[in-house]
Design an enzyme around this catalytic site. Structure first.
Site, short mmCIF file in Angstrom:
data_model
loop_
_atom_site.label_atom_id
_atom_site.label_comp_id
_atom_site.label_asym_id
_atom_site.label_seq_id
_atom_site.Cartn_x
_atom_site.Cartn_y
_atom_site.Cartn_z
N ASP A 284 0.68 -1.50 -0.35
CA ASP A 284 -0.09 0.30 -0.32
C ASP A 284 0.66 1.65 0.44
O ASP A 284 1.72 1.47 0.79
CB ASP A 284 -1.49 -0.14 1.74
CG ASP A 284 -1.68 1.23 1.49
OD1 ASP A 284 -3.15 1.34 0.62
OD2 ASP A 284 -1.98 2.14 1.73
N GLU A 326 0.81 -0.26 -4.78
CA GLU A 326 -0.20 0.88 -5.44
C GLU A 326 0.52 2.07 -4.86
O GLU A 326 0.63 2.66 -4.14
CB GLU A 326 -1.31 0.30 -3.83
CG GLU A 326 -2.32 0.81 -4.36
CD GLU A 326 -2.70 2.69 -3.25
OE1 GLU A 326 -3.90 3.11 -3.46
OE2 GLU A 326 -2.00 2.55 -2.47
#
Ligand code: GLC
Length: 650
Positions: A284, A326
């Site tokens: 992330d 991401e």
């Protein structure tokens, strides 16, 4: 590569390992460690070479990897070896992904097992379960503010229920993707708690300051990620009586990778989840991993070095596991998260294709593929052994991160065009039937992003409200058209859980004080299983969308030219409403497929003459692989119906 300095250090480390570790069968591990150690060492020198405890830190890293390798279950070790042999396995067209929130989709991990048949009905075989780890209630950012990286949120399940799910998925040949939130922790994480109690060791895990001097310097060049509900990048922690860096929400403390302890902890956590059955790990917010005064603190070189180290260590310990980056950043920056190499992904094998996603929404609004064509051309070719994750909607907002120059080349003025798109999707224009909301409105710059479910943004909500059959048809076609691109473009398509049945915006989040200020919750609904049942009832919108997607996935799996090997040519056609590209296998031109998408609400003509000169349409008739329809190519043009697509074998 063999290199003396690093290898003599490696020898010292291996000799100094504890006897019970040394006695394990480390054959495959040691071969891979030998092969990667020069790279690991070089990266570690670049990041931490000036530290007095450099050698101890290197020792700790190798020991961490070794322990995790020893703990890696034998079936996963066997899978690693099989994937090593079939190293391009993930580039195949046979994969199709599905992303969901476990609680919203199925209640918990056990409930999810009972819903796997739904995924198999659709035909998807890569399941991304969004964060399931322990988070404080409320201040969780949808699971991205982790309190304990090794514990599953108790309402969702436990390590045992995950193990059972993972075993079930393996039997069904479905890949499991899990998140590791590498950039920050919750302020209730044990490290943050200890930092708050004054432990210097743990204050060094974060960016902690006594006064505003340094924070102010950072702020000079750092943009705000959530300007509306979490302005600024630092938070005053009353308990600690210090400022702490919080780029996202005030309860998400940014980890400080200048401290090697942090890196080693996070590598350990990545390997922990690899050992718990994750085939793919979604990392992330990777663009934010390195902070530097005077910069935007995004896409810094060191962030890439950290990812390379994470990849190298994972390749040694669990080489069958892939990483997803991401990084929702500018087109030219996203591609760098594959790592800069000739062939292999040195960082993440997969990355969200945020550029394609945003361009597709632009094409829907303008009904033209002009910017889409320009924007795609600006994305450099991906590495050979890397792939895009192509999506239309996800749990986050839609950022209009196109390149300004491309916008100009497409004939628009960047600021004005972005304004038009935001107005278009937030119901401020009479020529739009989209119903979305602004997200992250920045009062200072006027920038905003867009929230809303795929179906509502595509006009289905308005159409249903007005009981307008023609508009329902239009929005359903738009939904299918968008999916036809992500299925054929090259890369793994990723379907968002509520989209396969055309779920509309969910405004119930506004009743929840903890969600009210984050409009992304409008597109994070509870799965409506009664509505999902309608997928089996011909004539319903649910049936049209679901069966359309199901067919697309099934057909995609049968088209080898849809595998991702940089085997796509964009084709310039004069008609601005059409997006045309070919997919091919170099050694077999017979298998070439021409993808044609019409973004307009009227039929549009594709000039066959131009394509004939490029070697297409040489026979008297061609077939659309999706519908099975055949067309004559003897005329000079082929009429593409409104909001439709063809996958033409030619
Ligand atoms: C990622 C997540 C997003 C979250 C942010 C901070 O971008 O996708 O949902 O808010 O990271 O963790």
């Amino acid at each position: 590569m063999y290199e003396q300095v690093s290898h003599s250090l490696l020898n010292d480390i291996l000799i100094a390992l504890e006897p019970q570790i040394k006695n394990e069968n480390l054959r495959y591990f040691n071969i891979r460690l030998g092969a990667n150690f020069y790279a690991i060492h070089s990266l570690f020198v670049l990041l931490y070479g000036d530290r007095a405890d450099f050698k101890q830190q290197m020792h700790k890293l190798v020991e961490t990897m070794t322990r995790q390798y020893i703990q890696r279950p034998s079936d996963l070790k066997t899978l690693d070896l099989a994937r090593e042999k079939d190293h391009n396995w993930f580039l195949s067209q046979k994969w199709a992904g599905f992303a969901l929130y476990c609680q919203e989709f199925a209640g918990d991990l056990e409930g999810l097992q009972g819903k796997l048949h739904y995924l198999q009905d659709l035909g998807v075989n890569m399941l991304h379960i969004m964060p399931i780890l322990d988070c404080p209630k409320g201040k969780s950012d949808g699971g991205y503010a982790v309190r304990d990286f090794r514990k599953i949120y108790e309402k969702i399940g436990s390590l045992e229920t995950l193990a059972s799910l993972s075993e079930n998925l393996k039997k069904r040949d479905i890949l499991l993707a899990l998140d590791v939130v590498v950039n920050h922790t919750s302020n209730e994480h044990e490290w943050a708690q200890k930092a708050r109690l004054g432990e210097k060791k743990f204050q060094d895990y974060y960016f902690v300051f006594d006064d505003r001097d340094i924070p102010d310097m950072y702020e000079e060049s750092m943009p705000e990620v959530f300007p509306e509900n979490a302005p600024g990048n630092f938070t005053w922690d009353f308990e600690m009586q210090k400022w702490v860096m919080t780029v996202f929400h005030d309860y998400q403390w940014d980890l400080n990778y200048k401290n090697p302890d942090v890196l080693i902890e996070m590598i350990d956590i990545i390997l922990f989840w690899a050992n718990h059955g994750a085939d793919i790990i979604r990392l992330d917010a990777v663009a934010f991993l390195w902070k530097k005064i005077g910069s935007t603190c995004q896409n810094e070189r060191e962030a890439h070095l950290i990812l390379q180290l994470m990849k190298d260590c994972c390749q040694v310990t669990a080489p069958g596991v892939l990483f997803i980056a991401e990084a929702i950043v500018a087109p030219i920056e996203i591609i760098k998260y594959f790592g800069e190499d000739a062939i292999n992904a040195k960082e993440c094998e997969m990355a969200y294709n945020a550029t394609l996603m945003a361009l597709l929404w632009e094409a829907v609004a303008t009904k033209k593929a002009t910017l889409l064509n320009k924007g795609i051309k600006s994305i450099p070719n991906k590495l050979e052994r890397a792939t895009w994750l192509n999506y239309i909607r996800c749990h986050d907002d839609i950022g209009l991160g196109f390149d300004d120059n491309d916008i100009r080349l497409a004939g628009y003025e960047p600021k004005e065009h972005r304004r038009f798109l935001i107005d278009y999707y937030t119901g401020k224009r009479t020529d739009s039937d989209a119903s979305g909301m602004a997200f992250g409105l920045n009062g200072k710059t006027g920038d905003a992003r867009i929230a809303g479910s795929l179906a509502s943004l595509a006009g289905l909500e308005t159409a249903l409200k007005n009981n307008d059959l023609e508009a329902i048809d239009k929005s359903t076609k738009t939904i299918l058209l968008l999916h036809s691109v992500i299925m054929s473009f090259g890369g793994m398509p990723l379907i968002y859980y509520s989209d396969a049945i055309g779920t509309l915006n969910d405004i119930t989040y506004m009743d929840d004080e903890l969600k009210l200020h984050d409009s992304r919750w409008i597109h994070r609904p509870k799965m409506n299983w009664e509505k999902a049942e309608l997928r089996n009832q011909p004539g319903t919108v649910e049936n049209r969308i679901f069966s359309g997607l199901k067919k697309m996935i099934a057909v995609r799996k049968e088209i080898p030219a849809f595998a991702d090997h940089n085997n796509r040519d964009l084709i310039d056609v004069e008609n601005p409403h059409l997006f045309v590209f070919s997919r091919f296998i170099s050694i077999n031109l017979q298998s070439r497929v021409l993808v044609v998408c019409n973004f307009d609400i009227s039929p549009q003509a594709l000039d066959i003459g131009t394509l004939r000169r490029l070697g297409f349409f040489q026979l008297g008739s061609v077939q659309d692989l999706y519908s099975g329809e055949s067309f004559s190519t003897l005329d000079e043009s082929l009429l593409i119906p409104p909001l439709s697509f063809y996958w033409i074998q030619t």
